[in-house]
Design an enzyme around this catalytic site. Sequence first.
Site, PDB file in Angstrom:
ATOM      1  N   SER A 258      80.269   2.914  -4.790  1.00 31.91           N
ATOM      2  CA  SER A 258      81.131   2.613  -5.940  1.00 31.91           C
ATOM      3  C   SER A 258      81.768   1.231  -5.888  1.00 31.91           C
ATOM      4  O   SER A 258      82.205   0.714  -6.906  1.00 31.91           O
ATOM      5  CB  SER A 258      82.217   3.675  -6.098  1.00 31.91           C
ATOM      6  OG  SER A 258      83.227   3.516  -5.131  1.00 31.91           O
TER       7      SER A 258
ATOM      8  N   LYS B 235      88.972   1.746  -4.190  1.00 33.17           N
ATOM      9  CA  LYS B 235      88.817   1.198  -5.543  1.00 33.17           C
ATOM     10  C   LYS B 235      89.601  -0.097  -5.672  1.00 33.17           C
ATOM     11  O   LYS B 235      90.452  -0.418  -4.856  1.00 33.17           O
ATOM     12  CB  LYS B 235      89.337   2.192  -6.605  1.00 33.17           C
ATOM     13  CG  LYS B 235      88.704   3.563  -6.567  1.00 33.17           C
ATOM     14  CD  LYS B 235      87.240   3.537  -6.921  1.00 33.17           C
ATOM     15  CE  LYS B 235      86.618   4.924  -6.778  1.00 33.17           C
ATOM     16  NZ  LYS B 235      85.174   4.894  -6.889  1.00 33.17           N
TER      17      LYS B 235
END
Length: 174
Positions: A37, A78
Amino acid sequence: MKKNETLSFILTIVAAVLIALFVRNFIFNIAVVNGESMHPTLNEKDKLICLSYKRFTDIPRGEIVVIDAPNDNRNYIKRLIGKPGDTIEFKEGKVYLNGSLLKENYTSTDVTESDQKSFILKDNEYFVMGDNRLPGMSVDSRYFGPIEKKRIKSAAVYRILPLKSRGKIETLIK
């Protein structure tokens, strides 16, 4: 004599565990990237030094953070995109922060899609996204919504492994 040695040994072990927990929760920890990700910025199995105390500070936009994921029992890595009071909008595959096009030269593609077209962040809400914006590659705030600050566990500052990629992790959003 043996009883005192045993008690001393147990107290030493307890003290060591307490010190380790303190360091991990309030100073720094090591995080391992699991998944794609954050590609191309970070890769699977990269090892990062993360500063735990940063969760108690004003974390700048663009910083890579470790969060307690709201949708399952794992930690996610993230990029912090939005802070309290910000408006995040998605128009024609682009991300807008407070009405201005967000320059994201760190993403895997020039197109960022979201089912929800805008998010207005309340007090204590943060918006995070993975750098891999290919469809289905990052479960982030576009899917589970903004997160509360208490979900931010630490901020990544240095990649230690692999050795060929080691170095400081830059904050890329001003």
